[in-house]
Design a protein around this motif. Structure first.
Motif, PDB file in Angstrom:
ATOM      1  N   ASN A 153      40.359  69.853  79.628  1.00 39.12           N
ATOM      2  CA  ASN A 153      39.057  69.188  79.660  1.00 39.12           C
ATOM      3  C   ASN A 153      39.208  67.693  79.915  1.00 39.12           C
ATOM      4  O   ASN A 153      39.976  67.006  79.236  1.00 39.12           O
ATOM      5  CB  ASN A 153      38.329  69.402  78.335  1.00 39.12           C
ATOM      6  CG  ASN A 153      37.774  70.793  78.187  1.00 39.12           C
ATOM      7  OD1 ASN A 153      36.661  71.075  78.624  1.00 39.12           O
ATOM      8  ND2 ASN A 153      38.557  71.686  77.580  1.00 39.12           N
TER       9      ASN A 153
ATOM     10  N   VAL B  33      36.781  70.631  84.003  1.00 47.44           N
ATOM     11  CA  VAL B  33      37.849  71.482  83.498  1.00 47.44           C
ATOM     12  C   VAL B  33      38.808  71.807  84.638  1.00 47.44           C
ATOM     13  O   VAL B  33      38.434  72.427  85.633  1.00 47.44           O
ATOM     14  CB  VAL B  33      37.293  72.785  82.887  1.00 47.44           C
ATOM     15  CG1 VAL B  33      38.436  73.633  82.327  1.00 47.44           C
ATOM     16  CG2 VAL B  33      36.275  72.468  81.789  1.00 47.44           C
TER      17      VAL B  33
ATOM     18  N   ALA C 163      39.327  59.592  77.600  1.00 46.28           N
ATOM     19  CA  ALA C 163      38.468  60.578  78.271  1.00 46.28           C
ATOM     20  C   ALA C 163      39.300  61.573  79.086  1.00 46.28           C
ATOM     21  O   ALA C 163      38.862  62.706  79.320  1.00 46.28           O
ATOM     22  CB  ALA C 163      37.469  59.875  79.183  1.00 46.28           C
TER      23      ALA C 163
ATOM     24  N   ASN D 124      32.042  67.994  80.874  1.00 50.40           N
ATOM     25  CA  ASN D 124      33.480  67.917  81.136  1.00 50.40           C
ATOM     26  C   ASN D 124      33.828  68.476  82.512  1.00 50.40           C
ATOM     27  O   ASN D 124      33.148  69.366  83.031  1.00 50.40           O
ATOM     28  CB  ASN D 124      34.275  68.703  80.095  1.00 50.40           C
ATOM     29  CG  ASN D 124      34.335  68.000  78.752  1.00 50.40           C
ATOM     30  OD1 ASN D 124      33.939  66.849  78.618  1.00 50.40           O
ATOM     31  ND2 ASN D 124      34.834  68.704  77.741  1.00 50.40           N
TER      32      ASN D 124
ATOM     33  N   ALA E 240      39.056  64.771  75.472  1.00 45.69           N
ATOM     34  CA  ALA E 240      37.673  65.221  75.613  1.00 45.69           C
ATOM     35  C   ALA E 240      37.391  66.401  74.693  1.00 45.69           C
ATOM     36  O   ALA E 240      38.263  67.240  74.455  1.00 45.69           O
ATOM     37  CB  ALA E 240      37.397  65.612  77.059  1.00 45.69           C
TER      38      ALA E 240
ATOM     39  N   TRP F  64      28.722  62.008  86.286  1.00 50.11           N
ATOM     40  CA  TRP F  64      30.033  61.436  86.594  1.00 50.11           C
ATOM     41  C   TRP F  64      29.883  60.220  87.501  1.00 50.11           C
ATOM     42  O   TRP F  64      30.472  59.174  87.257  1.00 50.11           O
ATOM     43  CB  TRP F  64      30.919  62.492  87.274  1.00 50.11           C
ATOM     44  CG  TRP F  64      31.660  63.356  86.313  1.00 50.11           C
ATOM     45  CD1 TRP F  64      31.170  64.396  85.582  1.00 50.11           C
ATOM     46  CD2 TRP F  64      33.044  63.248  85.971  1.00 50.11           C
ATOM     47  NE1 TRP F  64      32.150  64.954  84.807  1.00 50.11           N
ATOM     48  CE2 TRP F  64      33.315  64.270  85.030  1.00 50.11           C
ATOM     49  CE3 TRP F  64      34.076  62.416  86.363  1.00 50.11           C
ATOM     50  CZ2 TRP F  64      34.583  64.454  84.474  1.00 50.11           C
ATOM     51  CZ3 TRP F  64      35.339  62.595  85.823  1.00 50.11           C
ATOM     52  CH2 TRP F  64      35.580  63.602  84.890  1.00 50.11           C
TER      53      TRP F  64
ATOM     54  N   ASP G 107      32.067  70.608  76.045  1.00 49.95           N
ATOM     55  CA  ASP G 107      31.046  69.673  76.523  1.00 49.95           C
ATOM     56  C   ASP G 107      30.697  70.053  77.962  1.00 49.95           C
ATOM     57  O   ASP G 107      31.563  70.103  78.827  1.00 49.95           O
ATOM     58  CB  ASP G 107      31.582  68.245  76.483  1.00 49.95           C
ATOM     59  CG  ASP G 107      30.511  67.202  76.773  1.00 49.95           C
ATOM     60  OD1 ASP G 107      29.562  67.505  77.528  1.00 49.95           O
ATOM     61  OD2 ASP G 107      30.613  66.079  76.248  1.00 49.95           O
TER      62      ASP G 107
ATOM     63  N   GLY H 297      36.815  64.327  80.031  1.00 45.42           N
ATOM     64  CA  GLY H 297      35.500  63.826  79.684  1.00 45.42           C
ATOM     65  C   GLY H 297      34.854  63.085  80.841  1.00 45.42           C
ATOM     66  O   GLY H 297      35.535  62.423  81.630  1.00 45.42           O
TER      67      GLY H 297
END
Length: 243
Positions: A194, A189, A176, A187, A180, A49, A184, A196
């Motif tokens: 979700n 959450v 995103a 991700n 998303a 991220w 994944d 991205g």
């Protein structure tokens, strides 16, 4: 008067942030964290991220460089040279188990080179070059695909309209937030929703569109050399640690 030490005195060519040495430093730190996390700590998505800051900042700095450089061919030549130098280090850092199979998985310097070439073609109304570069980057296996061209076009076309540029930049990454792919591991959450990891690029928005003035001075070759150097370090650590 322009007091920023990164850009030559005179009327600025952009109304966005011209503190480019500071931005590049943020970008390479972000990139280092992203790559170290992706190789050695893949179970912790926070590294990836944070790494989303790097690419849009690099694209922005390339756009600024395109507008201020006195010789676009030399500028592109430097990017191309370090793209070639970095390729073996990129493969050893991320795909040492399949060297031959990754010879044409191009590193980020190639993406920046082709993206800049395309947008320069757009700027100079060399439409054949713009379209050709766009097709090359869209059809071949380049990191980030044509996202670099889209970002550079936003930065170039909105160089005097930072509010519009910020809005278009945000729209680029809105999918995103809402589209998303479930499951994944990268991700975030929240309440079953979700998000991205590409949404991390939104944190680069204020850095690009708001002004800073750190007066930071770093030799330009440092930023070029850092890319293959940090990839070589990751490759060496992988070898020594048995990753």
């Amino acid at each position: 008067m322009n007091t920023n030490t990164n850009i030559s005195p005179g009327k600025p060519l952009l109304d966005t942030n011209l503190d480019t040495n500071f931005l590049k430093l943020i970008a390479i730190i972000s990139m280092l964290i992203d790559h170290m996390g992706g190789v050695f700590f893949p179970e912790y998505p926070v590294f990836r991220w944070f790494g989303r800051l790097a690419f849009p900042i690099f694209c922005y700095c390339m756009t600024v460089g395109m507008l201020y450089t006195k010789n676009i061919r030399r500028y592109l030549g430097r990017l191309g040279l370090f793209a070639v130098i970095s390729q073996p280090f990129w493969i050893l850092a991320f795909n040492p188990q399949d060297i031959l199979g990754n010879l044409t998985n191009w590193n980020i310097f190639f993406t920046l080179f082709i993206s800049l070439l395309s947008v320069w073609g757009f700027k100079e109304k060399k439409w054949w070059l713009f379209i050709l570069a766009f097709l090359v980057i869209a059809l071949w296996n380049f990191d980030y695909s044509y996202t670099g061209i889209i970002l550079m076009l936003i930065f170039y076309l909105c160089r005097r309209k930072p509010v519009l540029g910020a809005c278009l930049y945000a729209l680029t990454y809105l999918p995103a937030l809402f589209m998303a792919s479930p499951g994944d591991p990268l991700n975030l959450v929240l309440g079953g929703h979700n998000i991205g990891f590409e949404a991390g690029a939104l944190f680069a928005l204020p850095l690009i569109f708001l002004h800073t003035n750190t007066s930071l001075k770093i030799p330009k070759w440092f930023f070029y050399a850092f890319y293959p150097a940090h990839l070589g370090l990751i490759a060496l650590l992988r070898y020594l640690l048995g990753f």
